[in-house]
Design an enzyme around this catalytic site. Structure first.
Site, PDB file in Angstrom:
ATOM      1  N   LYS A  31       0.823  -1.218   0.000  1.00 17.07           N
ATOM      2  CA  LYS A  31       0.000   0.000   0.000  1.00 17.07           C
ATOM      3  C   LYS A  31       0.859   1.270   0.000  1.00 17.07           C
ATOM      4  CE  LYS A  31      -1.638   1.005   4.015  1.00 17.07           C
ATOM      5  NZ  LYS A  31      -0.904   2.228   4.414  1.00 17.07           N
ATOM      6  N   THR A  32       1.809   1.353   0.928  1.00 18.69           N
ATOM      7  CA  THR A  32       2.619   2.569   1.056  1.00 18.69           C
ATOM      8  C   THR A  32       3.425   2.819  -0.213  1.00 18.69           C
ATOM      9  OG1 THR A  32       2.785   2.176   3.440  1.00 18.69           O
ATOM     10  CG2 THR A  32       4.339   3.743   2.474  1.00 18.69           C
ATOM     11  N   ASP A 217      -4.355   8.219   3.117  1.00 16.34           N
ATOM     12  CA  ASP A 217      -3.880   6.905   3.550  1.00 16.34           C
ATOM     13  C   ASP A 217      -4.662   6.463   4.777  1.00 16.34           C
ATOM     14  OD1 ASP A 217      -2.338   4.630   3.750  1.00 16.34           O
ATOM     15  OD2 ASP A 217      -0.641   5.623   4.706  1.00 16.34           O
ATOM     16  N   GLU A 218      -4.778   5.156   4.982  1.00 13.53           N
ATOM     17  CA  GLU A 218      -5.468   4.587   6.157  1.00 13.53           C
ATOM     18  C   GLU A 218      -6.852   5.222   6.338  1.00 13.53           C
ATOM     19  OE1 GLU A 218      -4.268   2.044   7.380  1.00 13.53           O
ATOM     20  OE2 GLU A 218      -2.113   2.149   7.765  1.00 13.53           O
ATOM     21  N   GLN A 248      -8.781  -3.612   8.989  1.00 10.05           N
ATOM     22  CA  GLN A 248      -7.745  -3.180   9.933  1.00 10.05           C
ATOM     23  C   GLN A 248      -8.162  -1.914  10.686  1.00 10.05           C
ATOM     24  OE1 GLN A 248      -3.492  -3.834   8.695  1.00 10.05           O
ATOM     25  NE2 GLN A 248      -4.400  -4.116   6.669  1.00 10.05           N
ATOM     26  N   ARG A 596       0.754  -9.563  10.964  1.00  6.29           N
ATOM     27  CA  ARG A 596       2.098  -9.000  11.194  1.00  6.29           C
ATOM     28  C   ARG A 596       3.169 -10.054  10.913  1.00  6.29           C
ATOM     29  NH1 ARG A 596       0.947  -4.950   9.791  1.00  6.29           N
ATOM     30  NH2 ARG A 596      -1.087  -5.921   9.463  1.00  6.29           N
TER      31      ARG A 596
END
Length: 712
Positions: A31-32, A217-218, A248, A596
């Site tokens: 994503k980033t 973002d997010e 998330q 994670r």
């Protein structure tokens, strides 16, 4: 060059630059990278100045990382200050335009401690104390009152609000002190920006014309006000790109709304949705487990994460008969990973739902000589509240100067720096400890302060009581009679109170399991292992301990999710307060923990009594949602415990209410009370307030009640 090594979905996310675009980016899907590349693509390929692109991230750390990534792609010749957080952007706006509401551009920004300082003043003025309210309760109340913009005209006008009760009086005084100091708290930053935009069309138009492209973002962590802000800004050029993962969303308790991302395409017709579901992080077995857990949520955009990597070890669930056995098993597995897999300690992360759970793991790691660090916090035995009570115990036992200096003004007793210097001088000249000097000369006029006299009385009493009561009971007496408990309750810091409870419980375990009585002297000797041991030799090679919230956005080769008990994860208090919404968020927390992990994932929990829920500990209900062929169970779980757990946890909360939702003003039909009108929708409690003319009453009806249907 920019698009090399991107997959098809990432390329689509980067090159679709116009209009309203929603990207559902699963964990580990790059994503980033896609977000930073898209920014660079707009600059390099479209020729747009970065000063016309707003890129909103959720944290300052994420903004810094994004700026660094973009710099590598476009060079250092650009101003990238619009790659920032919501609050960072709003500060930029307010420094430029807050004069529109007659506030100075050099306004003060209040942090949490500043807010508490203001509340202390207000409590004194209104003659209130912690028996009335805690600071946490007040700050929550203030935040709730600032949920919309209605308070701003009152604040700006300096008007007295008609206060019906103490809470409203406190809020009114809080606003007054804000104005007197020309101060804004964090909630005000977004609210004032919105208020200025809505009441000054020229200002809004200026910013709309300046910002041609917006990336968020997010997005799943955005609040309604933050969403409203970017919607307003995007109205002119209609280029709004949002990326995130509803699975998330773990910050609902502080205003995040997963619905924003889930229903984004309903707010903006013609929205393009791109699903980035290729995972570059985890093995297939870990991904399958995560997919299996999160599919039980209703409020989400469906996606199954996949990976092209192969192999991977089994996911392990370890059931321990005690906390001690749980910690020992984790330690032994870490040793095995280091020896057999050639892993480093830094490859291992131990995650938990609440900070107090780290106590048992820390003790096991210390006993095994394994170095560790606490991320986003401090070690259990180094937390202020723990060190304070241990210092009281040590002062009672040994009378040492270090402990004396730590607790003489904890809580504050009005014994300032000059007083302590005077006492040090007396002790030095007579070659005695500070405590001995004070006890000997407590009748001296310059030492006989009320706080000092009371302190000496307390210590004398505690020294007597240490021979009469158990260590755990002595701790409780010290907490209550010293005033430490009152301080913690006044602040309303639930985590610090939980840590104190965990300390007491750990002492009780020793008292009830050891054959010989636990004396204060023996306890202090044992605990010194945990407080004084040197674990700093391998600076970078340490096991990482952190909460799941802190772990979001990070990745580790080996992940242990410990304390995976019902009442902990999912959290009993959250369920009580927010019902099925909490269940969904707690399940998302579990999903975040699973995703994670890169190579191996472990779930561990233990038997015992949970003093917080008042029942015996049971494995998390989420474990029983997972098909048993997706993990290997280790440890001895007696059939009766497994049966009892399944029976006790057979309390599935029906979340089908997400599928049929009503809004304020809707008419519905009830099987008993017939026709009713929705007067209020309470998202936090998961209920409607519905007025039924048949009985002339307003009733609270849960979202999950299947008897409500639209009135035709």
């Amino acid at each position: 060059m920019l698009l090399s090594d991107l997959n098809d979905k990432q390329i689509q996310a980067v090159t679709e630059t116009e209009g309203y675009i929603r990207v559902i980016a699963g964990a580990g899907s790059g994503k980033t990278r896609a977000l930073a590349t898209r920014f660079a693509y707009i600059v390099n390929e479209l020729g747009i100045n970065p000063a016309n692109i707003l890129c909103v991230t959720f944290t300052n750390k994420a903004a810094l990382e994004m700026r660094n990534r973009v710099k590598k792609m476009i060079g250092n010749d650009y101003d990238l200050s619009y790659i920032t957080t919501y609050h960072g952007f709003c500060v930029r706006v307010l420094r430029e335009d807050i004069h529109k509401v007659r506030y100075p551009k050099n306004f003060i920004i209040l942090d949490a401690e500043d807010q508490k300082a203001i509340l202390r003043e207000i409590f004194e003025e209104l003659n209130l104390d912690s028996k009335n309210f805690t600071f946490k309760q007040i700050l929550n109340y203030i935040a709730n009152q600032k949920y919309n913009l209605d308070y701003i005209p009152t604040l700006l006008a300096g008007e007295e609000r008609g206060a019906k009760n103490d809470l409203e009086k406190i809020f009114s005084k809080y606003l007054d002190k804000q104005l007197r100091n020309y101060a804004l708290d964090f909630d005000d930053l977004v609210n004032f920006t919105l208020y200025i935009y809505l009441n000054n069309p020229d200002v809004l138009k200026k910013w709309q014309e300046r910002i041609h492209y917006i990336q968020v973002d997010e997005m799943q962590d955005s609040s309604e006000e933050q969403y409203r802000l970017v919607k307003l800004l995007s109205n002119q050029h209609e280029n709004l790109f949002v990326v995130g993962d509803p699975d998330q969303t773990i910050y609902e308790w502080r205003g995040a709304r997963p619905e924003i991302l889930v229903h984004f395409d309903e707010d903006f017709k013609g929205t393009q949705t791109i699903i980035m579901n290729q995972n570059y992080r985890s093995t297939p077995k870990i991904l399958t487990l995560g997919n299996h857990i999160i599919k039980n949520n209703i409020l989400r955009v469906h996606k199954d994460m996949f990976t092209e990597t192969e192999g991977g070890v089994d996911v392990i669930h370890f059931h321990a008969r005690s906390e001690f056995e749980e910690g020992l098993w984790i330690v032994n597995e870490i040793k095995r990973l280091k020896k057999e897999e050639k892993s480093s300690y830094s490859d291992v992360a131990v995650l938990y739902r609440a900070n107090y759970i780290s106590r048992n793991i820390e003790q096991s790691l210390i006993q095994a000589g394994i170095p560790y660090s606490i991320y986003g916090g401090i070690r259990f035995f180094e937390r202020k509240e723990i060190k304070d009570i241990l210092s009281y115990l040590r002062l009672v036992e040994t009378g040492d100067n270090l402990s004396f200096l730590r607790v003489i003004n904890s809580p504050t007793r009005g014994l300032g720096k000059k007083y302590i210097e005077l006492l040090k001088d007396v002790a030095y000249r007579q070659r005695v400890s500070l405590l001995e000097a004070l006890e000997t000369h407590i009748d001296r006029s310059d030492l006989a302060r009320p706080g000092a006299v009371e302190f000496i009385k307390l210590l004398r009493k505690f020294r007597t009581r240490k021979n009469e009561v158990k260590v755990s009971d002595l701790v409780k007496e010290i907490l209550d009679e010293s005033g430490l408990t009152d301080v913690l309750r006044r602040d309303g810091d639930a985590e610090r109170l939980e840590n104190i409870t965990e300390l007491i419980n750990s002492i009780i375990i020793i008292e009830t399991t050891d054959k010989e009585p636990l004396t204060l002297d023996r306890y202090l000797q044992e605990i010194s292992l945990y407080t004084d041991i040197d674990l700093e030799k391998e600076e970078d090679n340490k096991v990482k301990l952190m909460t799941i919230h802190i772990a979001k956005g990070l990745e580790f080769p080996h992940v242990f999710l410990c304390g995976f008990n019902d009442g902990v994860l999912p959290n009993a208090t959250s369920i009580k307060e927010r019902g099925f919404r909490a269940i969904e968020e707690e399940r998302r927390l579990t999903y975040v923990a699973v995703t994670r992990a890169e190579n191996s994932f472990y779930m561990t929990e233990s038997e015992g009594f949970n003093s917080r829920t008042g029942v015996n500990k049971m494995p998390s209900r989420f474990i029983f949602e997972i098909s048993e062929n997706l993990f290997v169970r280790k440890g001895i779980m007696k059939p009766e415990i497994l049966k009892e757990a399944k029976e006790q946890l057979n309390i599935k909360i029906d979340v089908s209410g997400f599928q049929e939702r009503f809004r304020v003003g809707d008419w519905v039909s009830h099987p008993i009370w017939e026709k009713g009108k929705v007067m209020e929708v309470n998202e936090d409690r998961g209920e409607y307030k519905i007025e039924f003319p048949k009985i002339n009453k307003v009733k609270p009806i849960t979202f999950t009640f299947k008897g409500l249907i639209p009135e035709k």
